[in-house]
Motif scaffolding. Structure first.
Motif, PDB file in Angstrom:
ATOM      1  N   THR A 124      31.855  43.496  50.221  1.00 27.29           N
ATOM      2  CA  THR A 124      31.357  42.205  49.750  1.00 27.29           C
ATOM      3  C   THR A 124      32.424  41.548  48.870  1.00 27.29           C
ATOM      4  O   THR A 124      33.422  42.163  48.502  1.00 27.29           O
ATOM      5  N   TRP A 125      32.152  40.299  48.512  1.00 24.52           N
ATOM      6  CA  TRP A 125      33.021  39.563  47.581  1.00 24.52           C
ATOM      7  C   TRP A 125      32.343  39.423  46.223  1.00 24.52           C
ATOM      8  O   TRP A 125      32.702  38.555  45.433  1.00 24.52           O
ATOM      9  N   SER A 126      31.390  40.288  45.929  1.00 26.36           N
ATOM     10  CA  SER A 126      30.550  40.106  44.755  1.00 26.36           C
ATOM     11  C   SER A 126      31.329  40.247  43.442  1.00 26.36           C
ATOM     12  O   SER A 126      32.253  41.058  43.326  1.00 26.36           O
ATOM     13  N   ARG A 127      30.910  39.479  42.464  1.00 32.48           N
ATOM     14  CA  ARG A 127      31.465  39.581  41.111  1.00 32.48           C
ATOM     15  C   ARG A 127      30.418  40.078  40.118  1.00 32.48           C
ATOM     16  O   ARG A 127      30.637  40.040  38.905  1.00 32.48           O
ATOM     17  N   PRO A 146      41.002  41.640  40.339  1.00 31.70           N
ATOM     18  CA  PRO A 146      40.318  41.487  39.045  1.00 31.70           C
ATOM     19  C   PRO A 146      39.085  40.602  39.177  1.00 31.70           C
ATOM     20  O   PRO A 146      39.109  39.575  39.852  1.00 31.70           O
ATOM     21  N   GLY A 147      37.995  41.026  38.557  1.00 32.76           N
ATOM     22  CA  GLY A 147      36.781  40.225  38.550  1.00 32.76           C
ATOM     23  C   GLY A 147      35.789  40.560  39.630  1.00 32.76           C
ATOM     24  O   GLY A 147      34.606  40.211  39.519  1.00 32.76           O
ATOM     25  N   LYS A 148      36.227  41.233  40.691  1.00 40.57           N
ATOM     26  CA  LYS A 148      35.303  41.613  41.752  1.00 40.57           C
ATOM     27  C   LYS A 148      34.632  42.935  41.401  1.00 40.57           C
ATOM     28  O   LYS A 148      35.284  43.887  40.970  1.00 40.57           O
ATOM     29  N   THR A 180      31.883  54.138  49.801  1.00 40.98           N
ATOM     30  CA  THR A 180      33.188  53.506  49.904  1.00 40.98           C
ATOM     31  C   THR A 180      33.013  52.046  49.519  1.00 40.98           C
ATOM     32  O   THR A 180      32.251  51.316  50.160  1.00 40.98           O
ATOM     33  N   SER A 181      33.693  51.632  48.454  1.00 40.28           N
ATOM     34  CA  SER A 181      33.558  50.285  47.917  1.00 40.28           C
ATOM     35  C   SER A 181      34.883  49.552  48.054  1.00 40.28           C
ATOM     36  O   SER A 181      35.881  49.960  47.458  1.00 40.28           O
ATOM     37  N   LEU A 182      34.885  48.469  48.827  1.00 38.50           N
ATOM     38  CA  LEU A 182      36.112  47.703  49.053  1.00 38.50           C
ATOM     39  C   LEU A 182      36.181  46.461  48.178  1.00 38.50           C
ATOM     40  O   LEU A 182      37.151  45.708  48.259  1.00 38.50           O
ATOM     41  N   GLY A 183      35.173  46.256  47.335  1.00 38.57           N
ATOM     42  CA  GLY A 183      35.087  45.009  46.596  1.00 38.57           C
ATOM     43  C   GLY A 183      35.738  45.007  45.241  1.00 38.57           C
ATOM     44  O   GLY A 183      35.525  44.090  44.457  1.00 38.57           O
ATOM     45  N   ALA A 226      44.570  49.964  41.562  1.00 39.38           N
ATOM     46  CA  ALA A 226      43.114  50.026  41.488  1.00 39.38           C
ATOM     47  C   ALA A 226      42.596  49.277  40.260  1.00 39.38           C
ATOM     48  O   ALA A 226      43.264  49.204  39.227  1.00 39.38           O
ATOM     49  N   HIS A 227      41.389  48.750  40.391  1.00 41.01           N
ATOM     50  CA  HIS A 227      40.734  48.065  39.278  1.00 41.01           C
ATOM     51  C   HIS A 227      39.513  48.839  38.798  1.00 41.01           C
ATOM     52  O   HIS A 227      38.594  48.273  38.212  1.00 41.01           O
TER      53      HIS A 227
END
Length: 298
Positions: free
Chosen positions: A184-187, A208-210, A201-204, A231-232
């Motif tokens: 997703t593009w979620s913030r 920064p901010g996602k 597995t998280s690609l979002g 990585a963030h």
């Protein structure tokens, strides 16, 4: 002579590519991941990933692309494949399809490595191209019996479920999977809790901010990344360390594991080299004879 390879010309042998990418991740990147990122408009992010280097590949890549979550495809741009020894440009490759393939396969490799060996049921959050790429790649690595699809767009979720049925994966309406694939593009966090033993597995979290995962999940899980410098999220280890046996990875059936890859320039190179070699074999007349002969044995 450089060639241009569009999305429809990218021929992929998925099992072979999975093996090549696993070997590259096990060896580790030849150089730390590097990227330049700039916000162009409130919607558009411009990014340059440079350089992609990997042991045994006589080439390197530089990727220039833009991200816009309000468009489809959300990522557009080009991957430049260069001769390592001379710097000559070998190919310009459409980055949209190749990035989706790289990210999906990379995420699926992490899921296959960290999920319980008997996990056969998947939840996909985000019914876009990247969710499809992850599920298709994971199904090539292990048997998948069912998928539960979650998306803010019910029509997209239905289309995804129908597509999964065509792959031979039963669409589930209720059962949560032992493997969660997120794209997703979620913030703001969209996943707050999971059952013991779940892999995510998280690609979002590649920018920064996602944000996709609630802090409580990350605090209690084993968190694995591909490159700590890119990585963030705070990580316990890297996928390369797990593949090399330097870290045990999952240590119990009830342990929650998270793989949060940023995407490595090295991975772009592995996949770009794979599709370039396939294209050269398929249409040798298109390529410079000297270059073709030079790389034929590699």
């Amino acid at each position: 002579m450089a060639v241009v390879l569009g999305a429809g010309e990218l021929e992929v042998d998925l099992p072979r590519l999975a093996s090549e990418l696993t070997a590259a991740l096990r060896a580790g990147p030849a150089e730390p991941g590097q990227r330049v990122r700039a916000q162009v408009t409130p919607d558009v992010t411009a990014m340059v990933l440079m350089p992609g280097l990997a042991a045994g590949i006589p080439a390197y890549t530089v990727k220039v692309h833009a991200k816009n979550p309000n468009r489809s495809p959300a990522i557009t741009g080009v991957i430049c494949l260069h001769d390592l020894a001379t710097g000559d440009l070998l190919a310009l490759i459409d980055s949209s399809h190749l990035t989706a393939l790289r990210t999906g396969l990379g995420g699926a490799l992490g899921a296959h490595l960290l999920a319980r060996p008997d996990a056969r049921h998947v939840t996909v959050i985000g019914a876009g191209a990247q969710g499809r790429a992850q599920l298709q790649a994971l199904a090539a690595l292990r048997p998948i019996e069912s998928v539960l699809v979650r998306d803010t767009d019910p029509a997209a979720a239905r289309k995804f479920a129908a597509w999964a049925e065509e792959l031979g994966i039963r669409a589930s309406g209720a059962a949560e999977g032992e493997i969660v694939l997120m794209a997703t593009w979620s913030r703001v966090p969209v996943l707050h809790e999971v059952s013991p033993g779940t892999h995510i597995t998280s690609l979002g979290a590649d920018e920064p901010g996602k944000v996709e995962l609630a802090p409580g999940i990350l605090d209690s899980a084993l968190v694995v990344v591909d490159d700590p410098g890119l990585a963030h999220v705070a990580a316990d280890t890297t996928i390369g360390a797990v593949l090399r046996g330097e870290h045990p990875g999952r240590t119990g059936a009830d342990q929650v594991t998270v793989y949060s890859p940023a995407g490595l320039p090295m991975q772009d190179l592995v996949i770009a080299w794979h599709v370039y070699r396939n294209a050269r074999r398929k249409s040798p007349a298109v390529f410079d004879i000297g270059v073709s002969q030079r790389y034929e044995s590699r």
